[in-house]
Design a protein around this motif. Sequence first.
Motif, short mmCIF file in Angstrom:
data_model
loop_
_atom_site.label_atom_id
_atom_site.label_comp_id
_atom_site.label_asym_id
_atom_site.label_seq_id
_atom_site.Cartn_x
_atom_site.Cartn_y
_atom_site.Cartn_z
N GLN A 47 0.83 -1.21 0.00
CA GLN A 47 0.00 0.00 0.00
C GLN A 47 0.87 1.26 0.00
O GLN A 47 0.54 2.25 -0.65
CB GLN A 47 -0.91 0.00 1.22
N SER A 48 1.96 1.23 0.73
CA SER A 48 2.83 2.40 0.80
C SER A 48 3.45 2.71 -0.55
O SER A 48 3.77 3.87 -0.86
CB SER A 48 3.94 2.17 1.83
N PRO A 71 1.44 4.83 -4.41
CA PRO A 71 1.58 6.13 -5.10
C PRO A 71 2.60 6.14 -6.22
O PRO A 71 2.57 7.03 -7.07
CB PRO A 71 2.00 7.08 -3.96
N GLY A 89 5.41 8.08 -0.79
CA GLY A 89 3.97 8.30 -0.81
C GLY A 89 3.61 9.75 -1.00
O GLY A 89 2.70 10.10 -1.76
#
Length: 342
Positions: free
Chosen positions: A2-3, A6, A121
């Motif tokens: 998830q990190s 981006p 991120g």
Amino acid sequence: AQSLAPLLFAIPVFDGIAVTLVRALGVSHPDLGFTTAINSDAEALYLGQVLYQDPADGYTGQLYTPLFPFMVSVLHHVTLWPGWTLVLSFVGSLSLVGLTAWLAYRGGARNPVERLLALVGALGVGAIAWWFVSALPLNLLYDGRSDHLAWAFALFGLVLLARGVGGSPRVLVAAALLLSAAFWAKQTTLVASAAAVLWLLVAAALGAAGVRRAVLFAAGLVVANLAVLGVLNLITDGWQFYFDFELAREHPQFATFWPSLRELFRYIGPAIALAAALAAGLAWRRWRRGARARSAPPRGARALAAAAGAALRRSSDLRLSSLLLLFTVIGIPAAVSFRLKV
């Protein structure tokens, strides 16, 4: 994982920006289109001409305040190259990417890997901001216009105001200087100054800022810019005011307000929807973590005002989001109104 998500935005966006910049810097005579006129103003200043004078006496420029062509004219002394307008435009846009990334960054990680992931991120969020604009049918990201740098000045000024309202007076002075620079780069950024003054006065009324500091900020912003206006018109025998504030308003309107407002939301609707979805997700995550207030909500206007003032004093994020929301509420109808001549 998830990190690192981006990066899906950061890599293609920053790759595209880098390729565009390299190509632009490698062209000796870039095709500036309409913005050739803006570079012409800068070259006139470079050659010692005056932008604001009787047209019978010599060159007269665009109907814009003069900071942007002045900055380009200074760069012309390094080398006479029309692409400087593009460079300054990119500086404005990329500085806003950096500002967005800075606002998104959250430090305090326990180890270098987590700090690196937080930085990646944040840069990805900055890239998302660029992508929001690039997805618009009329984004002007690759035009050598004053708009990008002017709004960079304005938004940096708003962020400094919100973050520094209770701190050092120097931060407020810096915010006022940035808002003033924005206005002298393009008149339409007056909307940001209006939002800043209104927000600060309301914050002072709620007890979230000092009344004396708010009044001094508003008075200083007005007096300083009136002083600059007076000097410019003294130098140009009043022609600067005529071109930038009288003649600039004397134009036919080719559109009407409500259809133009619908057009605006048709263009920016997808970007707003994605931003709203991201905000809703973050708010839901914060609520699930138990960050919502546990006490009963205040009742009565006075209690609500006191609670709002206390919340603004505690949270710099709340100060910034409320200021930007006010700016958006004022800025959208103003933007539509400004664009009725197009």
